[in-house]
Design a protein around this motif. Structure first.
Motif, PDB file in Angstrom:
ATOM      1  N   ASN A 103      -9.462  -0.634  -2.874  1.00 12.81           N
ATOM      2  CA  ASN A 103      -8.768  -1.797  -3.420  1.00 12.81           C
ATOM      3  C   ASN A 103      -9.035  -1.943  -4.910  1.00 12.81           C
ATOM      4  O   ASN A 103     -10.168  -1.789  -5.373  1.00 12.81           O
ATOM      5  CB  ASN A 103      -9.214  -3.074  -2.709  1.00 12.81           C
ATOM      6  N   CYS A 104      -7.986  -2.252  -5.659  1.00 16.79           N
ATOM      7  CA  CYS A 104      -8.106  -2.473  -7.104  1.00 16.79           C
ATOM      8  C   CYS A 104      -7.089  -3.547  -7.487  1.00 16.79           C
ATOM      9  O   CYS A 104      -5.908  -3.257  -7.720  1.00 16.79           O
ATOM     10  CB  CYS A 104      -7.850  -1.179  -7.882  1.00 16.79           C
ATOM     11  N   ALA A 105      -7.537  -4.785  -7.542  1.00 18.32           N
ATOM     12  CA  ALA A 105      -6.641  -5.916  -7.762  1.00 18.32           C
ATOM     13  C   ALA A 105      -5.996  -5.903  -9.142  1.00 18.32           C
ATOM     14  O   ALA A 105      -4.988  -6.563  -9.366  1.00 18.32           O
ATOM     15  CB  ALA A 105      -7.406  -7.228  -7.565  1.00 18.32           C
ATOM     16  N   TYR A 106      -6.590  -5.148 -10.083  1.00 16.89           N
ATOM     17  CA  TYR A 106      -6.080  -5.146 -11.453  1.00 16.89           C
ATOM     18  C   TYR A 106      -5.323  -3.850 -11.784  1.00 16.89           C
ATOM     19  O   TYR A 106      -5.169  -3.500 -12.955  1.00 16.89           O
ATOM     20  CB  TYR A 106      -7.216  -5.359 -12.450  1.00 16.89           C
ATOM     21  N   ARG A 114       0.842  -1.189   0.000  1.00 20.70           N
ATOM     22  CA  ARG A 114       0.000   0.000   0.000  1.00 20.70           C
ATOM     23  C   ARG A 114       0.886   1.251   0.000  1.00 20.70           C
ATOM     24  O   ARG A 114       1.926   1.284   0.642  1.00 20.70           O
ATOM     25  CB  ARG A 114      -0.908  -0.006   1.233  1.00 20.70           C
ATOM     26  N   ILE A 115       0.446   2.266  -0.738  1.00 21.10           N
ATOM     27  CA  ILE A 115       1.178   3.532  -0.757  1.00 21.10           C
ATOM     28  C   ILE A 115       1.042   4.228   0.597  1.00 21.10           C
ATOM     29  O   ILE A 115      -0.068   4.446   1.087  1.00 21.10           O
ATOM     30  CB  ILE A 115       0.650   4.461  -1.875  1.00 21.10           C
ATOM     31  N   LYS A 158     -12.775   4.287  -0.151  1.00 19.21           N
ATOM     32  CA  LYS A 158     -11.382   4.610   0.192  1.00 19.21           C
ATOM     33  C   LYS A 158     -10.661   3.329   0.597  1.00 19.21           C
ATOM     34  O   LYS A 158     -11.271   2.280   0.811  1.00 19.21           O
ATOM     35  CB  LYS A 158     -11.313   5.639   1.308  1.00 19.21           C
ATOM     36  N   GLY A 159      -9.337   3.450   0.721  1.00 18.83           N
ATOM     37  CA  GLY A 159      -8.542   2.294   1.115  1.00 18.83           C
ATOM     38  C   GLY A 159      -8.370   2.217   2.619  1.00 18.83           C
ATOM     39  O   GLY A 159      -9.240   2.639   3.381  1.00 18.83           O
ATOM     40  N   ASP A 160      -7.208   1.702   3.036  1.00 18.24           N
ATOM     41  CA  ASP A 160      -6.969   1.531   4.458  1.00 18.24           C
ATOM     42  C   ASP A 160      -6.900   2.858   5.198  1.00 18.24           C
ATOM     43  O   ASP A 160      -7.164   2.922   6.401  1.00 18.24           O
ATOM     44  CB  ASP A 160      -5.656   0.768   4.681  1.00 18.24           C
TER      45      ASP A 160
END
Length: 267
Positions: free
Chosen positions: A136-139, A101-102, A127-129
């Motif tokens: 989340n974007c698995a691709y 994660r950034i 949003k993310g964490d």
């Protein structure tokens, strides 16, 4: 829809020759949803401002790599696109086993920009964490690949070739094998006719809806080097005569006779 005898013949040939797109080695995704575009999608001027606020050359290089060009649906044309000089701050949420994660603290100039929108980004659902991260974007890595992009609502097909550019959530994109062959077919008059008359849906006011599950039903003919070459040339420099040529080659790839080809290409 009731088809005439010649249309029934064309439909039979398309379905006899082609393999549904869903059975090809491809993936179809939707673009990135930020949850608050005003913070994460920026102009070139704002990008330059953020980079100028970096405190070291190392930070500037890292920050520049994180800010990626982005396409909106309105930017996409047939075979190509007109980039609006917009960028996305790609503070992604990581990919399990591939990318961490950034951490925005490693990008002070970006954090300072996003902090201006804290009240909005902290409350958004997508949003993310942390509020600084995208969902989340698995691709995410697939945006680096050669891809076909398009929008859902359009009277006429607008499939464009892209690479190394992120799409907004109003855009579908496809990655996989034989991208140029698929590009030529999806933009062709024959496949447009088949979509409209045999599998497609509309918005209720006549506009076609180029949805994932309908696109996946399109019977695709075997890879054809001539179609791929023409699609490549058109995507680099659109010319009407090449468009007509590719329409003819696509019809031949489905074994249409001259009468059927004329019926399709003269529409």
């Amino acid at each position: 829809m009731i088809l005439s005898p010649i249309e029934q013949s064309i439909k039979r040939k398309i379905e006899a020759v082609g393999t549904p797109l869903k059975d090809w080695d491809i993936n179809i995704y939707r673009g990135v949803l930020t949850g608050y575009n005003d913070a994460f999608i920026i102009s070139t001027e704002k990008r330059d401002e953020i980079l100028s606020n970096c405190q070291s050359e190392e930070e500037r290089i890292k920050t520049a790599e994180l800010i990626r060009p982005i396409l909106r649906g309105r930017d996409i044309k047939r075979y190509g696109y007109e980039w609006a000089n917009l960028w996305i701050i790609n503070t992604h949420n990581g990919i399990k086993g591939k990318l961490p994660r950034i951490d925005v603290n490693e990008y002070p100039a970006i954090k300072a920009h996003l902090d201006q929108y804290w009240d909005k980004i902290s409350k958004r659902a997508d949003k993310g964490d942390t509020p600084y991260n995208l969902r989340n974007c698995a691709y995410m890595e697939d945006f680096c690949k050669q891809q076909i992009v398009w929008i859902e609502l359009s009277d006429n097909p607008k499939f464009a070739l892209t690479q190394n550019i992120i799409s907004a959530n109003t855009v579908f994109f496809l990655t996989g094998e034989h991208i140029l062959h698929l590009l030529g077919l999806l933009n062709s008059k024959l496949i447009t006719w088949y979509f409209r008359h045999c599998i497609g849906t509309t918005s209720g006011v006549g506009t076609n809806r180029w949805l994932k599950y309908t696109i996946e039903q399109i019977p695709i003919s075997s890879p054809n080097a001539e179609i791929e070459s023409l699609a490549s040339k058109i995507s680099e420099n659109y010319k009407e005569d090449l468009d007509e040529e590719i329409d003819y080659k696509v019809c031949l790839s489905y074994n249409l006779n001259e009468m059927e080809i004329s019926y399709i290409t003269e529409q």
